[in-house]
Design a protein around this motif. Sequence first.
Motif, mmCIF file in Angstrom:
data_model
loop_
_atom_site.group_PDB
_atom_site.id
_atom_site.type_symbol
_atom_site.label_atom_id
_atom_site.label_comp_id
_atom_site.label_asym_id
_atom_site.label_seq_id
_atom_site.Cartn_x
_atom_site.Cartn_y
_atom_site.Cartn_z
ATOM 1 N N MET A 605 0.832 -1.208 0.000
ATOM 2 C CA MET A 605 0.000 0.000 0.000
ATOM 3 C C MET A 605 0.866 1.257 0.000
ATOM 4 S SD MET A 605 -2.844 -1.276 2.775
ATOM 5 C CE MET A 605 -1.616 -2.157 3.717
ATOM 6 N N PHE A 606 0.370 2.288 -0.719
ATOM 7 C CA PHE A 606 1.090 3.557 -0.799
ATOM 8 C C PHE A 606 0.087 4.698 -0.851
ATOM 9 C CE2 PHE A 606 2.776 6.894 -3.752
ATOM 10 C CZ PHE A 606 3.697 7.451 -2.871
ATOM 11 N N THR A 607 0.352 5.746 -0.058
ATOM 12 C CA THR A 607 -0.442 6.970 -0.084
ATOM 13 C C THR A 607 0.444 8.111 -0.567
ATOM 14 O OG1 THR A 607 -1.806 6.190 1.754
ATOM 15 C CG2 THR A 607 -1.858 8.553 1.270
ATOM 16 N N GLY A 616 4.767 5.622 -11.547
ATOM 17 C CA GLY A 616 6.046 4.929 -11.559
ATOM 18 C C GLY A 616 5.874 3.439 -11.662
ATOM 19 N N SER A 617 6.895 2.707 -11.196
ATOM 20 C CA SER A 617 6.856 1.241 -11.256
ATOM 21 C C SER A 617 7.173 0.665 -9.882
ATOM 22 C CB SER A 617 7.859 0.718 -12.294
ATOM 23 O OG SER A 617 9.177 1.085 -11.954
ATOM 24 N N LEU A 618 6.474 -0.411 -9.548
ATOM 25 C CA LEU A 618 6.651 -1.084 -8.265
ATOM 26 C C LEU A 618 7.391 -2.394 -8.495
ATOM 27 C CD1 LEU A 618 5.876 -1.346 -5.187
ATOM 28 C CD2 LEU A 618 3.857 -2.614 -5.974
ATOM 29 N N MET A 619 8.408 -2.650 -7.676
ATOM 30 C CA MET A 619 9.162 -3.894 -7.744
ATOM 31 C C MET A 619 9.080 -4.581 -6.386
ATOM 32 S SD MET A 619 12.077 -5.619 -6.828
ATOM 33 C CE MET A 619 13.146 -4.339 -6.214
ATOM 34 N N VAL A 620 8.764 -5.883 -6.396
ATOM 35 C CA VAL A 620 8.670 -6.665 -5.160
ATOM 36 C C VAL A 620 9.629 -7.842 -5.275
ATOM 37 C CG1 VAL A 620 7.153 -7.940 -3.603
ATOM 38 C CG2 VAL A 620 6.253 -6.002 -4.899
ATOM 39 N N PRO A 639 -2.564 13.582 -5.358
ATOM 40 C CA PRO A 639 -2.108 13.883 -3.983
ATOM 41 C C PRO A 639 -3.127 13.418 -2.946
ATOM 42 C CG PRO A 639 -1.723 15.760 -5.425
ATOM 43 C CD PRO A 639 -2.504 14.774 -6.232
ATOM 44 N N GLY A 640 -2.635 12.748 -1.913
ATOM 45 C CA GLY A 640 -3.481 12.286 -0.822
ATOM 46 C C GLY A 640 -4.206 10.980 -1.085
ATOM 47 N N LYS A 641 -4.138 10.464 -2.324
ATOM 48 C CA LYS A 641 -4.854 9.234 -2.659
ATOM 49 C C LYS A 641 -4.000 8.003 -2.343
ATOM 50 C CE LYS A 641 -8.578 11.224 -4.174
ATOM 51 N NZ LYS A 641 -9.854 11.079 -3.445
ATOM 52 N N LYS A 642 -4.680 6.852 -2.192
ATOM 53 C CA LYS A 642 -4.034 5.605 -1.781
ATOM 54 C C LYS A 642 -4.195 4.559 -2.874
ATOM 55 C CE LYS A 642 -4.409 2.121 1.958
ATOM 56 N NZ LYS A 642 -5.121 1.783 3.198
ATOM 57 N N VAL A 643 -3.171 3.714 -3.048
ATOM 58 C CA VAL A 643 -3.230 2.623 -4.011
ATOM 59 C C VAL A 643 -2.790 1.339 -3.317
ATOM 60 C CG1 VAL A 643 -0.871 2.968 -4.866
ATOM 61 C CG2 VAL A 643 -2.573 1.882 -6.343
ATOM 62 N N GLU A 644 -3.389 0.209 -3.707
ATOM 63 C CA GLU A 644 -3.020 -1.094 -3.157
ATOM 64 C C GLU A 644 -2.670 -2.043 -4.297
ATOM 65 O OE1 GLU A 644 -6.059 -2.689 -0.688
ATOM 66 O OE2 GLU A 644 -5.929 -1.091 0.817
ATOM 67 N N LEU A 663 9.147 1.410 -4.847
ATOM 68 C CA LEU A 663 8.343 2.159 -5.809
ATOM 69 C C LEU A 663 9.226 3.248 -6.411
ATOM 70 C CD1 LEU A 663 5.652 2.844 -7.168
ATOM 71 C CD2 LEU A 663 5.062 4.205 -5.146
ATOM 72 N N TYR A 664 9.528 3.117 -7.704
ATOM 73 C CA TYR A 664 10.395 4.064 -8.398
ATOM 74 C C TYR A 664 9.511 5.100 -9.083
ATOM 75 C CZ TYR A 664 13.608 0.179 -7.656
ATOM 76 O OH TYR A 664 14.360 -0.834 -7.091
#
Length: 683
Positions: A605-607, A616-620, A639-644, A663-664
């Motif tokens: 999760m990221f806000t 951007g791109s997420l790497m796990v 701005p202020g929004k959340k992603v899962e 998260l790049y």
Amino acid sequence: MEDLNIQYVHLEQSANQEAHKTDGFSSSKTLVVRRGAPFRVSLLLKGRPFSPKTDSIIIRVLLGRLYVIMPVTFSKEASPSKWTAYFSPEGLSPLSPSFYISSPASASVGTYRLELYVFSQSGQRSSVVGHFILLCNPWCREDAVFVPFEDQREEFIQNDSGLLYMGTAMNCVSRPWSFDQFEPDVLEICLKLLQVSPQHMRNRRKDYIMRADPVYLSRVVSAMINCEDDRGVLKGNWSGDFKQGVSPSMWTGSGDILRQWARSGFSPVKYGQCWVFAAVMCTVMRVLGIPCRVVTNFNSAHDTNGNLVIEEYYSETGQKLHHSKDSIWNFHVWVECWMTRKDLGSGMDGWQVLDPTPQERSRGVFCCGPAPVKAVKYRRIDLAYDVPFVYAEVNADVHTVIVRQGQVLSYSKDTERVGALICTKAVGHPRLQNITADYKHIKSPNPSLRSRSSTMSDDSTLRRGSSQGLSVSLTLDKAAVAGEPIRFTVKIINNENVAKVIKEHLNAQAKEYNHSPSDTFWEAHSTMRLAPMEAKVLRHQITPAQYEGVVGDDLVNLAVVLEDNASQKRVLASEEFNIASPELTIQIANGDSAINHKEHTAVVMFTNPFSVPVSGSLMVAGAGLIQGKIHFRMLPLQPGKKVEQRITFTPTKVGTKMLQASLYLSNVNSVIRGFKMISVINA
């Protein structure tokens, strides 16, 4: 009667590696054992049974052209000082005898060839068994790398993940790192690193003999992590231009770097900076069996002329200038390795500083150490290796000078700033351990690490300046956080019985951790009156819109210069700080535990804390949890929004493992990171 013949030789890889604490190297096709401890070999015979009265077995062990020959005896003669072989008590089964081979605790590290010869009355029979890899043994009391506590051996040898500390002493940032020592091919690549070293190429026999000594091994590895003198692993780059390779901030583990180096035919991987050099060296040392940890020194001095003084220059309006070859890195990362120092005496045993980042040459080669931490603390600069250089990194004085057109306007001295905090990851826990007192005598709690107060007594000279008639201090109201204003307080005191007209000059510059700052991105100027003996508190702020486009992963140098209109005297206070990035949050469906070989789900999760939309791109990734890496694209987030983002993973190894996400961001100069420690158990 049919003669004795060897049908099969079994090196008992699984059982031996479990006994030798090398079962993490399960992907290796070669037996991996530790020196100073016996490992078992079993034979399967055909023809007549083995007869202890008429038959004998001779073992030959070879490292390069060095070899030792030993008979397999009928009584246990294991010795920590020589190679021995003996039948196990249950090993005289007529058709399947078994025996143990034991190496000395000072045997050389490397890949050995094992030859087995059987002698009988009718003649000689021989069989080439194959190979085994021999590593140092921190579990063996006679080994030079022996560590007496199991939790420390678990941390400094077996732990395949960790935290690297960056930022500033007041606002430490922990970066997750995967050491990957048990990942496929990493063991073999680390051994190959020794084979392609200049020491081995110049004189193989001497190199093989010297590999018994962890002091020698650590110097070879320290030099081979950088590529300045050899076919080393990493090319350093502090220019900010990484188009020809990978930005150092993009790496998340050692495995990718080492595999890329090996695949390229041992061409340097682009690019590394100090924490990458140190983390990769930690991997290699743990693979070789030498206890190792990554250490960060905050406000680390690079004293080029050896005078233990670092000079910093500012303009009359508070802009930091690049006028000196000396420098202070906001943080510098090296490693410590644990070993006895027979070359120096027992008083210097224990942790040794090794620094693979190429800064200065040591005996003609870009490496540093091993310098005993005790020698640094007690200023034993007569001892090998590189103690004076490390001593300066943690103890140099800082002289701050205000100049105008080459003329010195003001001068101040700070004896507390360098080496403000030296730290590492705590044993068994994902938190910081302060080890400053191991390196230097601390007279009192370091003021630069206290909670920031606007009172003069609680400010180090790093943030305070004074002349005969005027004093100033600069303090952040709280640690700076991305997306929030940077609020700070300037306190001015008129120390004289006359009124003063004062000009206040404020200047903020972005800076990389090891460079002088770049151009000013924010400034403010004002004029005020001070009554006799008056103290004033001025509050200022820099908004996110003013710093977001400039700072990102960099730091901020903030300075205030006060100018006395009447006397033209100037006084300066400054602060260098990092802006803490937000973290990714990772949640596991069933808490912090997982079952081996069973599929599990995690949510990242990221806000968005920034004032602009980000994408951007997420790497796990996660050694022992995920094969390779998983990549996702993140669409613009307001701005202020959340992603899962949901991911699935299937553990393949038991133990405590790290699941990490990065998260790049493409339109903000920042990498957002997060990690979760997961306890993997068998069902």
